[in-house]
Scaffold this motif. Structure first.
Motif, PDB file in Angstrom:
ATOM      1  N   GLN A  58       0.833  -1.206   0.000  1.00  0.00           N
ATOM      2  CA  GLN A  58       0.000   0.000   0.000  1.00  0.00           C
ATOM      3  C   GLN A  58       0.867   1.255   0.000  1.00  0.00           C
ATOM      4  N   VAL A  59       1.907   1.263   0.827  1.00  0.00           N
ATOM      5  CA  VAL A  59       2.817   2.407   0.884  1.00  0.00           C
ATOM      6  C   VAL A  59       3.480   2.614  -0.471  1.00  0.00           C
ATOM      7  N   ALA A  60       3.901   1.521  -1.086  1.00  0.00           N
ATOM      8  CA  ALA A  60       4.594   1.602  -2.367  1.00  0.00           C
ATOM      9  C   ALA A  60       3.695   2.148  -3.465  1.00  0.00           C
ATOM     10  N   SER A  61       2.391   1.900  -3.366  1.00  0.00           N
ATOM     11  CA  SER A  61       1.496   2.317  -4.444  1.00  0.00           C
ATOM     12  C   SER A  61       0.683   3.561  -4.118  1.00  0.00           C
ATOM     13  N   GLU A  74      10.623   3.883  -6.222  1.00  0.00           N
ATOM     14  CA  GLU A  74       9.681   2.787  -6.003  1.00  0.00           C
ATOM     15  C   GLU A  74      10.292   1.796  -5.021  1.00  0.00           C
ATOM     16  N   LEU A  75       9.432   1.051  -4.344  1.00  0.00           N
ATOM     17  CA  LEU A  75       9.868   0.062  -3.362  1.00  0.00           C
ATOM     18  C   LEU A  75       9.423  -1.320  -3.815  1.00  0.00           C
ATOM     19  N   ILE A  76      10.362  -2.263  -3.779  1.00  0.00           N
ATOM     20  CA  ILE A  76      10.063  -3.650  -4.133  1.00  0.00           C
ATOM     21  C   ILE A  76      10.539  -4.531  -2.984  1.00  0.00           C
ATOM     22  N   LEU A 107       4.573   1.419   9.458  1.00  0.00           N
ATOM     23  CA  LEU A 107       3.749   0.299   8.974  1.00  0.00           C
ATOM     24  C   LEU A 107       3.878  -0.910   9.884  1.00  0.00           C
ATOM     25  N   ALA A 108       5.048  -1.133  10.468  1.00  0.00           N
ATOM     26  CA  ALA A 108       5.209  -2.254  11.407  1.00  0.00           C
ATOM     27  C   ALA A 108       4.359  -2.024  12.656  1.00  0.00           C
ATOM     28  N   GLU A 109       4.320  -0.781  13.138  1.00  0.00           N
ATOM     29  CA  GLU A 109       3.499  -0.466  14.308  1.00  0.00           C
ATOM     30  C   GLU A 109       2.016  -0.612  13.995  1.00  0.00           C
ATOM     31  N   ARG A 110       1.603  -0.161  12.817  1.00  0.00           N
ATOM     32  CA  ARG A 110       0.200  -0.294  12.415  1.00  0.00           C
ATOM     33  C   ARG A 110      -0.198  -1.762  12.308  1.00  0.00           C
TER      34      ARG A 110
END
Length: 143
Positions: A58-61, A74-76, A107-110
């Motif tokens: 989600q973060v990547a897009s 971009e993140l892969i 994102l890890a905390e979420r």
């Protein structure tokens, strides 16, 4: 949460970006004057959980990086490696690394909060540009 062999549950170590995998940077990028941007692989502290993987996608897009001034990055995600494309070591050093570190931590905390509460993290409203800007500003270090 993970479970030990004797049945006790334990918390996962925090998901963090640990550093750049230098051996994963394509040979010759430093010698080619036409190459300003390339893929920089970074190592994660552990394998992401399925929930963390979904949030990373989600973060990547979702345009988080574009909103922060990195429209081409971009993140892969691949196992314990995060490939950061269309960037450079200089760009990472000048602020992108702090932003990515904050995004991964967030994102890890979420994902952890969602798992603890039994909530579906995908139902949370998307983060606003102002919230992303506030988080990015909080990560700036002047020392």
């Amino acid at each position: 949460m993970t479970t030990t062999s004797d049945g006790r549950s334990t918390s996962l170590e925090p998901l963090r970006l640990q550093g750049v995998l230098f051996s994963g940077i394509r040979d010759g990028v430093e010698e080619d004057p036409r190459v300003e941007k390339y893929t920089v692989p970074a190592i994660l502290s552990r394998r992401p959980t399925p929930a963390e993987r979904r949030l990373m996608a989600q973060v990547a897009s979702a345009g988080h990086l574009a909103a922060a001034g990195y429209p081409d990055v971009e993140l892969i995600l691949s196992d314990r490696r995060l490939d950061i494309t269309n960037t450079s070591l200089e760009e990472l050093k000048s602020g992108l690394a702090l932003l990515l570190g904050a995004l991964v931590r967030d994102l890890a905390e979420r994902a952890s909060e969602a798992a603890d509460s039994g909530a579906d993290f995908s139902s949370r409203p998307p983060e606003t540009k102002r919230e992303r800007l506030r988080r990015a500003a909080a990560e700036i270090q002047f020392y």
